[in-house]
Design an enzyme around this catalytic site. Structure first.
Site, short mmCIF file in Angstrom:
data_model
loop_
_atom_site.label_atom_id
_atom_site.label_comp_id
_atom_site.label_asym_id
_atom_site.label_seq_id
_atom_site.Cartn_x
_atom_site.Cartn_y
_atom_site.Cartn_z
CD GLU A 263 -2.59 1.21 2.67
OE1 GLU A 263 -3.56 1.98 2.75
OE2 GLU A 263 -2.25 0.43 3.58
CE LYS A 333 -8.76 1.05 2.82
NZ LYS A 333 -7.77 1.40 3.86
CB CYS A 385 -5.25 -1.35 4.62
SG CYS A 385 -4.78 -1.13 6.36
#
Length: 518
Positions: A263, A333, A385
Site C-alpha cells: 500500500e 479503496k 488494508c
C-alpha cells in the site's frame, strides 16, 4: 441505600465480565488459544443469567469493554506515536473507541434478556449476536474487527468457514457457548457433551473437505517489503529514496510472473510520478511480467484523492506496457479507515489535534464492486488494508476467472503490537472462506502467501527489508460460502430465533389445555 446496595452487587459482575471479555484476546493471533473463546463466552452467559439479568446492558457493555480494550489496544500505539496527543489523550481516545464498540455486545445482552426466556437463550443468541455484529460492521462505515469467529481459524469450528463463513462460525460459537453456560451449572453434562461433540466433530470432518481444487499450475511471485518507517513515509525529501529502494529491491526479481509492492509504496502522488511509473511499466513489460503497486492518485482539478492499486507492465501476458495515466486497470479503496483515511465530522474536528490532520487523511471512496486487476494474464481481486475484514466486499469482487485475492497494507502504524498479527489472521480466514490463496504484501510485515486452507505457505519476518519469492498454486472451483455468502448463517440464526419465540408459547398453551382436560 437500596441504590448503593445494588451498585455494590453490580460491581463484581461488571468486573468479572470485563475480565472475561479481556481474556478473549488470547484466542486470536498471535496467541491462538481458540478453545478459550467458547469457555469465556460460556462464562459470560452463565454470569448474565445468574448475576446480571437485571443489569444486562451494563454487564454486556463491561464484557465488550474488556473484549475490545485488550483486543485493539494496539490503536493506542498509532495515536500515541503519530497522533500528536499526550499519553492521557491517546489512552482516552482509545478507551472512547472501545466504549463505543462495547455498545454492541451490550445491545445483544439487553435484547437477549428482555425478549427471550433463559431456557431458550441458546436458540436465540445466534440471531441476536449476528444482528448486533452486522450493525457493528455497518454503522459509521463499520469496524468488524475481532469478530469472534476469527478465533476459530485453527480450531474444529474452522472447518465450517468454507460453508458459512466467519459470520456463520460466530453464530455457531455463541450458540455453543450459551448452551454450555446454561447446561453445565445445572449439571446437564450429557447434553453439554453431545452438543459440543456434534459441533466440533462435524467441524473437524468438514475441515478435511477440499471445496476448491488445485489446477496443477502455479506462478512465481515476488512481494517486496520496504520496511519504511512511518515517520518518513510522507516526508517529501524521502520520496525519491523510498522509490529508489523499492526499485533496487525489485531489480533482481524481474523473472517473477507477478511482482507486488504494498500500500502506497510509491509516496509521490501519481500525476507527479509519471516518468517513474512509465519507466517501471516499460521495464516490467520488457521482462514479460507485471508489477502491482499502491499509490495515491490526486486529481488537481476536482481535488479528489484515491488510495489506489495500479498495474504496470504486461496486462495480458504480452511483452508490451499498457500504463497510461489514468488507465482503467486500477483499483480505488472503498472502505476507508476512520481518522486514518477520512475524518468524520471533518469541519468540526480538523485542527483540534494533529491526529485529525494527518497526511493523506481525506480520501474519496471507490466503488463497492470494481473489475479485477489484470496482471500478466492473472485476475486479482484486490483489498487495501482494512478492507480485508469485509467478507461481503471480497465476495462481491470474486468472479469465475479470479485467480487470487490480493491485499496490501501498511501496518507500520501499529509497531510491535498484536494488531498486525490479527490483520494477518483475518486474511487467512478470507482464504479459507473462499478456497483460493491470498497474496498479502505489506510495508513492514507481515508479508505472506496464504494457502487455500488459510495456512501460511511463506512469510517474511516483520521489520525487515526483503523480497518474498514463492511459487503459488492456482485453484479452480467455489466454496459454498463463496456461492451463498451469509445466507445460511442468517437462515440458521432466524430459525433458532423463531423456535425460541414459538416453543414457550406452545408450552404455555399445553399447560393451559391440561387443567381443562382434567
Amino acid at each position: 441505600m437500596p441504590k448503593i446496595k445494588a451498585a455494590k452487587q453490580l460491581l463484581p459482575t461488571c468486573l468479572i465480565s470485563l475480565l472475561l471479555g479481556a481474556g478473549l484476546t488470547f484466542s486470536y493471533a498471535p496467541f491462538g488459544a481458540w478453545y478459550l473463546a467458547p469457555l469465556l463466552l460460556a462464562g459470560f452467559f452463565w454470569l448474565l443469567n445468574n448475576k446480571g439479568r437485571s443489569h444486562a446492558f451494563v454487564s454486556g457493555w463491561s464484557f465488550g469493554l474488556g473484549w475490545f480494550g485488550a483486543g485493539i489496544s494496539w490503536v493506542h500505539v498509532s495515536i500515541a506515536d503519530f497522533g500528536g496527543l499526550p499519553l492521557a489523550g491517546s489512552i482516552g481516545l482509545m478507551l472512547l473507541l472501545c466504549a463505543y464498540l462495547a455498545l454492541y455486545p451490550a445491545l445483544a445482552s439487553s435484547l437477549l434478556v428482555r425478549f427471550i426466556r433463559p431456557a431458550y437463550w441458546p436458540l436465540a443468541i445466534g440471531f441476536i449476536w449476528l444482528f448486533c455484529e452486522w450493525l457493528r460492521s455497518w454503522m459509521l462505515t463499520g469496524f468488524p474487527w475481532l469478530s469472534v469467529g476469527y478465533s476459530q481459524l485453527h480450531g474444529p469450528l474452522g472447518g465450517y468457514l468454507p460453508m458459512v463463513g466467519e459470520t456463520g462460525v460466530s453464530v455457531l460459537l455463541v450458540t455453543l457457548a450459551c448452551s454450555l453456560g446454561l447446561l453445565l451449572p445445572k449439571r446437564h453434562f450429557k447434553s453439554a457433551v453431545v452438543i459440543t461433540a456434534v459441533l466440533l466433530i462435524s467441524g473437524y470432518l468438514l475441515g478435511k473437505q477440499q471445496w476448491t481444487k488445485a489446477t496443477g499450475q502455479s506462478i512465481k511471485l515476488a512481494m517486496v517489503q520496504g520496511n519504511i518507517q512511518q515517520s518518513l513515509r510522507w516526508v517529501p525529501e524521502q520520496d525519491l529514496p523510498t522509490m529508489n529502494l523499492y526499485r533496487h529491491l525489485t531489480d533482481t526479481h524481474w523473472d517473477a510472473d507477478l511482482i507486488i509492492w504494498p500500500e502506497a509504496a510509491i509516496p509521490k502522488l501519481e500525476p507527479l510520478a509519471l516518468r517513474y511509473l512509465q519507466e517501471l511499466d516499460e521495464t516490467a513489460a520488457g521482462h514479460q511480467t507485471a508489477l502491482v503497486t499502491g499509490i495515491v492518485n490526486y486529481n488537481f482539478e476536482t481535488r479528489d484523492a484515491f488510495n489506489n492499486l495500479i498495474v504496470l507492465g504486461s496486462q495480458d501476458g504480452q511483452a508490451e506496457g499498457h500504463y497510461r495515466y489514468p488507465h482503467a486497470n486500477r483499483y480505488a479503496k472503498h472502505h476507508l479507515l476512520p481518522i486514518g483515511e477520512f475524518i468524520p465530522f471533518e469541519d468540526w474536528l480538523r485542527g483540534i489535534a494533529p491526529l485529525f490532520d494527518l497526511p493523506m487523511s481525506s480520501f474519496s471512496r471507490g466503488d463497492f464492486q470494481q473489475p479485477n486487476l489484470q496482471a500478466n494474464g492473472l485476475h486479482l481481486a484486490p483489498a487495501i488494508c482494512f478492507e480485508i475484514a469485509f467478507p461481503n466486499q471480497i465476495r462481491a469482487n470474486l468472479h469465475q476467472h479470479t485467480d487470487y485475492i490480493l491485499t496490501v497494507s501498511n501496518d507500520a502504524w501499529f509497531g510491535h503490537s498484536h494488531g498486525p498479527h490479527q490483520h494477518l489472521e483475518i486474511a487467512q480466514v478470507r482464504a479459507r472462506e473462499f478456497g483460493i490463496p491470498v497474496l498479502r504484501a505489506t510495508n513492514n510485515g507481515i508479508t505472506a502467501v496464504i494457502g487455500s486452507q488459510g495456512q501460511l505457505l511463506d512469510e517474511l519476518p516483520q521489520f525487515q527489508q526483503g523480497v518474498l519469492v514463492s511459487d503459488v498454486p492456482r485453484y479452480s472451483g467455489q466454496t459454498p460460502y463463496g456461492k451463498f455468502g451469509d445466507l445460511w448463517a442468517w437462515l440458521l440464526a432466524t430459525l433458532g430465533l423463531l423456535l425460541a419465540l414459538w416453543l414457550p408459547r406452545r408450552h404455555s398453551a399445553k399447560q393451559a389445555i391440561a387443567p381443562s382436560v382434567n
